[in-house]
Motif scaffolding. Sequence first.
Motif, short mmCIF file in Angstrom:
data_model
loop_
_atom_site.label_atom_id
_atom_site.label_comp_id
_atom_site.label_asym_id
_atom_site.label_seq_id
_atom_site.Cartn_x
_atom_site.Cartn_y
_atom_site.Cartn_z
N LEU A 128 50.92 -4.42 12.71
CA LEU A 128 51.21 -4.58 14.13
C LEU A 128 50.09 -4.97 15.17
N PRO A 129 48.86 -4.33 15.14
CA PRO A 129 48.17 -4.65 15.88
C PRO A 129 47.46 -6.25 15.72
N GLU A 130 47.53 -6.74 14.50
CA GLU A 130 47.16 -8.17 14.06
C GLU A 130 48.55 -9.06 14.80
N LEU A 131 49.55 -8.74 14.55
CA LEU A 131 50.54 -9.47 15.13
C LEU A 131 50.51 -9.62 16.62
N LEU A 132 50.47 -8.39 17.51
CA LEU A 132 50.46 -8.53 18.80
C LEU A 132 49.03 -9.29 19.31
N ARG A 133 47.78 -8.93 18.71
CA ARG A 133 46.59 -9.60 19.08
C ARG A 133 46.96 -11.24 19.03
N ARG A 134 47.80 -11.80 18.17
CA ARG A 134 47.79 -13.32 17.93
C ARG A 134 48.98 -13.90 18.68
N GLY A 135 49.63 -12.96 19.47
CA GLY A 135 50.59 -13.57 20.32
C GLY A 135 51.94 -13.48 20.07
N TYR A 136 52.23 -12.74 19.16
CA TYR A 136 53.75 -12.38 18.49
C TYR A 136 54.51 -11.78 19.30
#
Length: 439
Positions: A128-136
């Motif tokens: 989740l943190p990685e997806l949010l950081r990449r603009g998802y």
Amino acid sequence: MSYEMIALMMFSTMMLLLLTGQRVFGVIGFVGAASALLLWGDGAIEMPFNASFVLLNWYPLLTLPLFIYMGYMLSESGIAGDLYEMFHVWTGSLKGGLAVGTIGLMVVVSAMNGLSVAGMAIGASIALPELLRRGYDKIMVTGVIQAGSSLGILVPPSVVLVLYGMIARQPVGKLWLAGALPGLLLATLFVLYIVVRCRIQPNLGPTLPEEERQMALGEKLKLLRAGILPLLIFFAMTGLFLLGVTSLVESSAFGATAATLAALVKRRLTRHVIEETIRKTLAISCMFMWIILAALCFGAVFDGLGAVRAIENVFLDRLGMGPWEVLLMMQLSYILMGMFLDDTAMLVIVAPLYVPLVMSLGFDPVWYGVLYTITVQIAYMTPPFGYNLFLMRAMAPPEVSLSDIYRSVWPFVAIMILGLALVTAFPQIALWLPEMYYG
């Protein structure tokens, strides 16, 4: 007072006490023990003690802590994180590719652990943190993690199907094989939804930046090797069991040992990893044990009242329902109970009542075990009180609100309902693999 009315009062009292927020095993055990004393006097005090002996004599119950240990060892040692890194690189060029990789991660974590809680923890902390950081889009990816983690109770080695096998007296191997294709079917439907929606709305799932995709082939293969390790453990464990080389308990012991050796080989078997793995394994295992113990006591009183036969009479004789109507009523009751109970509590409370009724109606109990599991997945994600909704709220970052979590699940609930309808209409989706293997 008739026995049917006593059984109804027991069940109503139990559901009412659950609304007070008391622990599930305390409510179930109290209602069962108190009802036994009121109905049959001091002699009934033996019923809870007999239930504890039944629990301790369940040899297959040894598989639960071993499967749970295996999943937490792979999670705490970071091997599950390596797996996500592999999906991250190999699917990054696709629109929504990281969300697709997250579904892949959830499927493999499910296969390693057999519980939805572990998949949720890994997805919320790693993906989740990685997806949010990449603009998802936060709403879409929150739903992705909840839907993917729910596969933990369907994809083998599912702990819930092990418990169902004990209660329904069905071979665990058949149940695992029966859950495999429906689990992969749901995962495929999730992936198709993500790909199609991100193609229509590219801003929901942007591709990985070009500079991050320009990785040497050697580095990609190195990541692939790291991600394959948990898959090898899973296939070796289930393969040995299905080939008849090991028993179910021996297979779970092999998986736990292999996970520990994998962490040791990767030099990640630290004191902290061992302590966290053992602590979490003990907590989850004890929770299962207490709930099962309480439910066995409750079920013994229900059996003594003849509640199974009473339910059959009400549905078939008094209400005049057909077999499929009764089946639909049972599935709806699971969705309602899923607002208040977890999958294990629902299983040990209701399965002793429903499974004999299912068999008397002419349905296959192995097929019904898969229907039950998919229905529980839907109940877990259905507002306002779905179990997974509150787990996600506890683990999600502050920018993800409860309303976001509620909005995120509806497309995936619809996909699960479609999957449930397909397995109901075409039982061979679940039964083909066990029938082919067991002849």
